[in-house]
Scaffold this motif. Structure first.
Motif, PDB file in Angstrom:
ATOM      1  N   ASP A 125     -86.802  58.645  69.409  1.00 45.47           N
ATOM      2  CA  ASP A 125     -86.957  57.191  69.299  1.00 45.47           C
ATOM      3  C   ASP A 125     -86.571  56.595  70.643  1.00 45.47           C
ATOM      4  OD1 ASP A 125     -87.764  56.604  66.498  1.00 45.47           O
ATOM      5  OD2 ASP A 125     -85.925  57.697  66.061  1.00 45.47           O
ATOM      6  N   ASN A 162     -93.981  54.861  70.465  1.00 43.42           N
ATOM      7  CA  ASN A 162     -93.846  56.111  71.197  1.00 43.42           C
ATOM      8  C   ASN A 162     -95.121  56.916  71.071  1.00 43.42           C
ATOM      9  OD1 ASN A 162     -90.307  56.947  70.670  1.00 43.42           O
ATOM     10  ND2 ASN A 162     -91.249  55.282  71.779  1.00 43.42           N
ATOM     11  N   CYS A 174     -92.093  63.311  74.523  1.00 41.92           N
ATOM     12  CA  CYS A 174     -92.351  62.007  73.902  1.00 41.92           C
ATOM     13  C   CYS A 174     -92.040  60.937  74.935  1.00 41.92           C
ATOM     14  CB  CYS A 174     -91.464  61.854  72.673  1.00 41.92           C
ATOM     15  SG  CYS A 174     -91.590  60.272  71.818  1.00 41.92           S
ATOM     16  N   TYR A 175     -92.770  59.832  74.874  1.00 41.32           N
ATOM     17  CA  TYR A 175     -92.536  58.766  75.846  1.00 41.32           C
ATOM     18  C   TYR A 175     -92.809  57.410  75.216  1.00 41.32           C
ATOM     19  CZ  TYR A 175     -97.642  59.118  76.466  1.00 41.32           C
ATOM     20  OH  TYR A 175     -99.005  59.168  76.255  1.00 41.32           O
ATOM     21  N   ALA A 176     -92.210  56.383  75.813  1.00 38.90           N
ATOM     22  CA  ALA A 176     -92.379  55.024  75.324  1.00 38.90           C
ATOM     23  C   ALA A 176     -93.705  54.467  75.801  1.00 38.90           C
ATOM     24  CB  ALA A 176     -91.226  54.148  75.813  1.00 38.90           C
ATOM     25  N   GLN A 186     -87.112  56.894  79.303  1.00 33.40           N
ATOM     26  CA  GLN A 186     -88.456  56.581  78.833  1.00 33.40           C
ATOM     27  C   GLN A 186     -89.183  57.833  78.369  1.00 33.40           C
ATOM     28  OE1 GLN A 186     -89.847  53.583  78.640  1.00 33.40           O
ATOM     29  NE2 GLN A 186     -88.262  52.389  79.656  1.00 33.40           N
ATOM     30  N   GLY A 226     -99.183  53.589  70.486  1.00 35.25           N
ATOM     31  CA  GLY A 226     -97.827  53.972  70.162  1.00 35.25           C
ATOM     32  C   GLY A 226     -97.559  53.971  68.666  1.00 35.25           C
TER      33      GLY A 226
END
Length: 946
Positions: free
Chosen positions: A717, A727, A740-742, A753, A811
């Motif tokens: 998260d 995400n 995983c990335y924002a 991030q 996302g």
């Protein structure tokens, strides 16, 4: 005064749950959550996140509360607390992680349901006495008659009765009700307080103006009778508060839409003039920051005396709301001052009052029910009826000492009791029944009463729990509440052999009334024993305050030692490792463990852990399943431990666990393996963004596990300005890196991030990226749980393009499994798989850290000899020509060479046992050769010379 101080550092729920792991949390209101915004934040910042969670009905919980007063230390702001409805398919853990990751939210909690503490008497109790006035033995016991000669109280002092509905027409209660004449019953909100026609209290549970009688819950009438029944009216009984009035506030639902509203009632009471509030209800466990905020607001912001029943548990435990700060916790005794059988006992109890055969208003009979309407009585028992006695006494103290604040009233009640520790029947509970039994006349008349107390404790380093061998410092903030003291000294003593106090004296000196002092310049120093401490042990430290003239008072503070998890925090990525294979937390609620943080971030991993599988029906893990539960395949073989420094890294962790060995014909769905986990973290600059996780897996069964799948489950998260649910997940095939990335706008103030997992050692790599909100019919749909068949699919389906990414383009809440396929694991054999856990501000930095992790593992963690038998690389050093040999059953597929920075410089497909390898024109230096096969990855350092 609470004879215990909780750690007022960032321990929150974790310490309390660990300290009482055997106590179940109270029930919660289904689908209802509360959150508190950080100062300066607006609820609009949460719109996108709440929308993605499917939340609805966001509303300010306490819109009319008083703002904090800068001149009142410790006051709290309730205006930032909001309540909302969450779909039942969304877990509390998921909502908490997503909302906290925004950086705008201080806490997210369920709404607990607290029950009335009612305990009926047997038929031979004083309820059989024909003379009703004689039945109130307790008035003489607590010296009420003599106290009323000093002051009978006054109708301007109002006691808030937060409880079930009150029989408003009862002859003893009708004249004692505090009415709101500013808002008569006319259909309008005449006084503009947000409540229409709140003339006679309020029903907080059902949100209406009928706080009256409910045949199903008579508890409120019983409590009101003890505290505030009319005196000198020629009927029945006399309330302890004498002329004091009461405000009826119903907290229990009697409609389909109603919910428990005890803490809402506390806020209403103090906002509408109640100087004393009684809570004859509660439950063990379930510490809540929201509930503590409410109590702080009532006692500090609004200067109300809060009195609560300590509970009918016959146990030493935390009981809420009685155990919160700023609350007088009242336990019970019988007519001979002996602890009643059911009464809670603990260092958190402040004082006791009679709690058996308490004659009070019944409020049960109707005019046509055969009994006396509105003039009936009964004898009852429990701490529910001890608490309103103390509340009535508090009302008289407020009248007698109008200049006292709420804390001073509570102090005077504590320091004027009759000590009952010397009674033989109480020998088992000495020190855990507070200062003694309530004595009302002493509370009103004793001169020169003193009470200095420790009002806060701060530990450094601030941790949820302390490991064997830890050393720590303790700063105590002391305040004198009553008459000036001289020669005040605070002495700290450990009540446990597992903690040694190395420096335990604080000479405060003289303190004027309400003056403060602390020992920040020379804090107490403590040391935790290096061994022999049972897991999750709670120990108590005693503050003994003494002063010239004979004043002595004890308080207590608790520590949790030797937790069943460790935290690696040597670098910028700090992660909790549990003794059963989980990462970040040991439970789905996110309350046991310190989570996973990066630099200055909050927790960014809501759930993580190891998963193993060999078929769709044989899967082992402790990851979520369905219905808010998790599987419990793994059990600990020994406690997680941490070395600092370790032989190979600045911090190292060791964990051992296993699952159940299947028996032929049984329905056990586990594999039958033992796992030894090692983890490594470094503080050096090039290695601050990763932690290595190495798992040695041994087959305990008589069958070959063929194939064996192993993987790390991560529910990241990562926050950004548009909300943590935005995400995406992706796969870097050149590095075997799932990350995983924002998605959305970049937030410069947010350090992490990107986060991910890289496979460093094992068989064939695999990744499965999952959108948590995938629709029905999707191969994996987490909205209705995570079945073992779905877990197997996530581990075994390889790296098909459709499974490499999730959450694109806009996302979503995503989950990822990064794993490996091992061709076989024979009975009794072991194999090793290794992962790097990573976080970074950008993809480029994440990839660089992944390369650095590979280098750290190959150069600083040499492969063990047992798993490298038959593997050789020669000549070494070399001038450019190498011969590589692998074992017969290795199943060679590929050979890779990487430079000192972990960059791939050569890749070649290969089969068989032997490979002749000609290196390209490589610069002299150090390299790493990896042979990748069905049995795993074999590694050798290689030196290239001129």
């Amino acid at each position: 005064m609470k004879n215990t101080l909780r750690l007022l550092i960032c321990l929150t729920i974790t310490v309390l749950l660990l300290a009482q792991s055997a106590v179940a949390a109270p029930p919660t209101v289904p689908g209802q959550l509360a959150l508190k915004l950080r100062p300066g934040q607006h609820p609009a910042v949460l719109e996108a996140v709440l929308l993605k969670l499917g939340a609805s009905g966001l509303r300010q919980k306490f819109p009319h509360t008083l703002a904090p007063n800068p001149e009142t230390p410790g006051s709290v702001d309730l205006r930032g607390i909001y309540q909302f409805q969450l779909p039942l398919t969304v877990s509390l853990a998921q909502a908490r992680a997503v909302l906290l990751a925004t950086g705008a939210v201080e806490y997210v909690e369920p709404l607990y349901i607290r029950q009335p503490q009612y305990q009926p008497n047997d038929p031979l109790s004083d309820s059989t006495i024909t003379s009703l006035s004689a039945g109130q033995y307790y008035l003489k016991q607590i010296k009420a008659y003599r106290a009323w000669d000093v002051t009978p109280g006054d109708s301007s002092i109002v006691i808030g009765i937060t409880d079930g509905g009150v029989r408003l027409t009862h002859v003893e209660l009708a004249p004692q009700i505090k009415h709101n004449y500013a808002d008569p019953v006319n259909g309008r909100d005449d006084d503009g307080d947000g409540y229409i026609d709140n003339f006679t209290g309020w029903d907080l549970a059902n949100n209406d103006n009928d706080a009256g009688y409910d045949i199903t819950i008579i508890h409120g009438t019983l409590v009101a009778g003890v505290a505030a029944a009319a005196v000198n009216n020629g009927h029945g009984i006399a309330g302890v508060g004498n002329r004091s009035r009461f405000m009826p506030l119903n907290i229990y639902p009697n409609t389909a839409t109603g919910t428990f509203a005890g803490f809402e009632a506390i806020v209403y009471a103090v906002d509408h003039g109640c100087q004393v509030v009684v809570m004859a209800w509660g439950a063990p466990g379930g510490y809540s920051r929201l509930e503590q905020d409410v109590c702080t607001y009532a006692a500090v912001n609004r200067d109300a005396v809060l009195v609560a029943a300590a509970g009918n548990t016959n146990a030493d435990l935390l009981f809420y709301p009685a155990s919160y700060d700023h609350v007088l916790s009242v336990s019970g005794v019988d007519n001979l001052d002996r602890k009643t059988g059911a009464a809670t006992f603990s260092h958190r109890v402040d004082l006791v009052a009679p709690g058996t055969s308490i004659l009070t208003c019944y409020g049960y009979h109707l005019a046509n029910s055969g009994g006396p309407a509105d003039d009936d009585y009964t004898a009852v028992g429990g701490t529910s009826f001890s608490a309103p006695m103390v509340a009535g006494a508090a009302a008289l103290v407020r009248r007698r000492f109008p200049a006292y604040n709420a804390a001073q009233v509570a102090a005077r009640l504590r320091q004027t009791t009759d000590n009952i520790d010397g009674i033989p029947a109480n020998a088992a509970w000495v020190g855990r029944l507070g200062t003694g039994r309530l004595n009302m006349v002493q509370a009103l008349t004793r001169p020169n009463v003193q009470e200095a107390r420790v009002v806060s404790s701060t530990f450094a380093p601030a941790r949820a729990a302390y490991a064997p061998g830890d050393t720590l410092r303790l700063t105590a903030d002391v305040q004198n509440l009553l008459q000036p003291v001289a020669g005040l000294t605070v002495t700290l003593t450990s009540l446990s052999p597992f903690v040694t106090v190395r420096q335990g004296s604080f000479a405060v000196g003289s303190l004027a009334t309400l003056a403060r002092a602390n020992n920040a310049a020379a804090p107490f120093r403590l040391a935790v024993a290096g061994s022999g401490i049972p897991l999750n042990t709670t120990v108590s430290l005693r503050y003994r305050l003494t002063a010239t003239g004979g004043f002595q008072y004890d308080q207590y503070v608790d520590l949790v030692l030797n937790p069943d998890y460790v935290v690696l925090d040597a670098n910028d990525l700090a992660v909790t490792l549990t003794s059963r294979g989980n990462l970040a937390y040991d439970n789905l609620a996110g309350t046991i463990g310190a989570g996973l943080t990066y630099r200055t971030s909050g927790n960014i991993l809501s759930e993580g852990g190891l998963m193993l599988a060999t078929s769709p029906t044989r899967v082992s893990d402790r990851i979520r399943s369905s219905g808010g539960q998790s599987r419990q395949s793994f059990f600990s073989l020994r406690q997680a431990t941490r070395q600092q420094p370790g032989p190979r890294a600045d911090q190292e962790a060791r964990v051992a666990f296993q699952d159940t060995v299947p028996v032929v014909g049984s329905r056990v769905r586990s594999l039958g393996v033992a796992v030894r986990q090692r983890a490594y973290a470094w503080a050096t600059p090039a290695r601050r963004d990763f932690v290595l996780l190495e798992y040695s897996i041994r087959n305990l069964t008589a069958d070959t596990l063929k194939p064996l799948y192993a993987g790390i489950f991560t529910d990241w998260d990562l926050p950004n300005p548009d909300g943590a649910a935005q995400n995406a997940a992706a796969w870097d095939s050149t590095r075997n890196l799932g990350y995983c990335y924002a998605v959305g706008r970049i937030a410069p103030s947010v350090p992490a991030q990107y986060a991910g997992v890289r496979l460093l050692r094992g068989g064939a790599p695999a990744v499965y990226s999952i959108n948590s909100a995938a629709p029905a019919g999707s191969p994996i749909r987490l909205a209705d749980g995570f079945s073992i068949a779905e877990k197997f699919l996530s581990l075994s389906s390889g790296t098909a393009r459709a499974q490499r990414t999730a959450g694109l383009p806009n996302g979503a809440d995503v989950v990822q499994v990064v794993g490996t396929r091992l061709a076989r694991l024979a009975p009794g054999d072991s194999t090793t798989v290794t992962f790097a856990l990573l976080a970074a501000p950008s993809l480029a930095q994440l990839q660089a850290s992944a390369d650095a992790a590979a280098l750290a593992y190959t150069t600083l963690l040499p492969t063990r000899t047992a798993s490298q038998a038959g593997f050789s690389v020669y000549p070494n050093p070399t001038t450019g020509l190498l011969q590589v040999e692998v074992p017969v059953d290795f199943g060679l597929r590929e050979v890779q060479v990487r430079d000192a920075l972990g960059r791939l410089v050569l890749r070649r497909e290969a089969t068989g046992r032997q490979v002749d390898l000609r290196l390209p024109d490589l610069a002299p230096g150090y390299y790493t050769l990896q042979a990748i096969g069905e049995a795993g990855v074999a590694v050798r350092p290689v030196t290239v010379e001129y």
